[in-house]
Design an enzyme around this catalytic site. Structure first.
Site, PDB file in Angstrom:
ATOM      1  N   ASN A   9       0.873  -1.176   0.000  1.00 39.94           N
ATOM      2  CA  ASN A   9       0.000   0.000   0.000  1.00 39.94           C
ATOM      3  C   ASN A   9       0.907   1.222   0.000  1.00 39.94           C
ATOM      4  O   ASN A   9       1.484   1.557   1.021  1.00 39.94           O
ATOM      5  CB  ASN A   9      -0.890  -0.025   1.257  1.00 39.94           C
ATOM      6  CG  ASN A   9      -1.718   1.244   1.398  1.00 39.94           C
ATOM      7  OD1 ASN A   9      -1.771   2.071   0.469  1.00 39.94           O
ATOM      8  ND2 ASN A   9      -2.356   1.418   2.549  1.00 39.94           N
ATOM      9  N   GLU A 166      -5.202  -4.634  10.766  1.00 38.69           N
ATOM     10  CA  GLU A 166      -4.172  -3.616  10.916  1.00 38.69           C
ATOM     11  C   GLU A 166      -4.410  -2.857  12.219  1.00 38.69           C
ATOM     12  O   GLU A 166      -5.210  -1.909  12.249  1.00 38.69           O
ATOM     13  CB  GLU A 166      -4.229  -2.625   9.748  1.00 38.69           C
ATOM     14  CG  GLU A 166      -3.885  -3.226   8.411  1.00 38.69           C
ATOM     15  CD  GLU A 166      -3.322  -2.179   7.444  1.00 38.69           C
ATOM     16  OE1 GLU A 166      -2.267  -2.440   6.875  1.00 38.69           O
ATOM     17  OE2 GLU A 166      -3.918  -1.095   7.301  1.00 38.69           O
ATOM     18  N   GLY A 172       2.751   2.577  10.700  1.00 39.19           N
ATOM     19  CA  GLY A 172       3.707   3.671  10.516  1.00 39.19           C
ATOM     20  C   GLY A 172       4.425   4.088  11.784  1.00 39.19           C
ATOM     21  O   GLY A 172       5.061   5.135  11.825  1.00 39.19           O
TER      22      GLY A 172
HETATM   23  P1  13P Z   1       3.184   0.606   7.612  1.00 43.57           P
HETATM   24  O1  13P Z   1       3.665  -0.708   7.029  1.00 43.57           O
HETATM   25  O2  13P Z   1       3.906   1.778   7.070  1.00 43.57           O
HETATM   26  O3  13P Z   1       3.135   0.552   9.098  1.00 43.57           O
HETATM   27  O4  13P Z   1       1.673   0.779   7.108  1.00 43.57           O
HETATM   28  C1  13P Z   1       0.775  -0.264   7.275  1.00 43.57           C
HETATM   29  C2  13P Z   1      -0.444   0.043   6.508  1.00 43.57           C
HETATM   30  O5  13P Z   1      -1.194   0.922   6.869  1.00 43.57           O
HETATM   31  C3  13P Z   1      -0.695  -0.727   5.276  1.00 43.57           C
HETATM   32  O6  13P Z   1      -1.977  -0.512   4.795  1.00 43.57           O
END
Ligand code: 13P
Length: 244
Positions: A9, A166, A172
């Site tokens: 993503n 998630e 993030g």
């Molecule tokens: P990160 O891998 O940057 O933590 O993001 C996860 C995410 O929101 C994927 O949809």
């Protein structure tokens, strides 16, 4: 037999030149025989670029959102019918950034999943709790509520979706759920899906997945792959995750 899937993503990142370099590396280095399907979800303006670059490859591409509506006065929105004209295979729906920043409700997310399916696109429906919800012991209640809306809207078509867990506190932040924490929630989701007669849905984990932690997460019984944000922008990291 469940499908294994790794989805990148990109969020609102990229540009023509950097995308071209990334897509070139993925196309030349990814072998479909490596046991897992690979997909990238690019921002809307770059979907044509992804389509062209990935056309003769085994890598699919998807969108990061889709309208719940087929057509009409919805300025700024994009319908599933438009996406499918480009060869779009997947659309993320209900990402926590859309739930929180754009205030999307559980029902709206479920309607988006339904619109995607009706055009032949596989929705990747996201669920996940915030840190405050986890600390208050509400993880299960939150993900069940979010999943429940999708189950109710889709009926028998539920078996055609991909689900992604998630945890918002892991997105993030560099703070990944431990494999055991991920497995616990995935098992709960799987039990609910089994009750709804969709036991074999692919359930992805997302939230700070990296090459260094992917193998341990993907080794969990109910973790069928990953939804990868930041690390999907780096060809070496993303390919290493896909092979984990
Ligand atoms: P990160 O891998 O940057 O933590 O993001 C996860 C995410 O929101 C994927 O949809």
């Amino acid at each position: 037999m469940r499908t294994s899937l790794v989805v990148g993503n990109w969020k609102m990142n990229g540009g023509l030149a950097t995308n071209a370099r990334l897509l070139d590396r993925l196309v030349s280095e990814w072998r479909p025989s490596e046991g897992r399907a690979l997909t990238v979800c690019a921002p809307y303006p770059y979907l044509g670029q992804a389509q062209a670059a990935l056309a003769s490859s085994a890598i699919a591409w998807g969108a990061q959102d889709v309208s719940a509506h087929a057509a009409g006065a919805f300025t700024g929105d994009v319908s599933a019918g438009m996406l499918v004209e480009f060869g779009c295979r997947y659309a993320i729906v209900g990402h926590s950034e859309r739930r929180h920043i754009h205030r999307e409700s559980d029902v709206e997310v479920a309607q988006k999943a339904k619109a995607a399916l009706s055009a032949g696109i596989t929705p990747i429906a996201c669920v996940g709790e915030t840190l405050a919800e986890r600390d208050a012991g509400k993880t299960e209640a939150v993900v069940m509520r979010q999943l429940g809306a999708v189950v109710e809207a889709l009926g028998a078509d539920l078996a055609k979706i991909v689900l992604a867990y998630e945890p918002v506190w892991a997105i993030g932040t560099g703070r990944t759920a431990t494999p055991a924490q991920a497995q616990e929630v995935h098992a709960t989701l799987r039990a609910e899906l089994t009750k709804a007669r969709a036991p074999n849905i692919c359930i992805l984990y997302g939230g700070s997945v990296k090459a260094a932690n992917a193998a341990a997460l993907f080794a969990m019984t109910d973790v069928d792959g990953g939804l990868v944000g930041g690390a999907s922008l780096d060809a070496d990291e993303f390919l290493a995750i896909a092979r984990a």
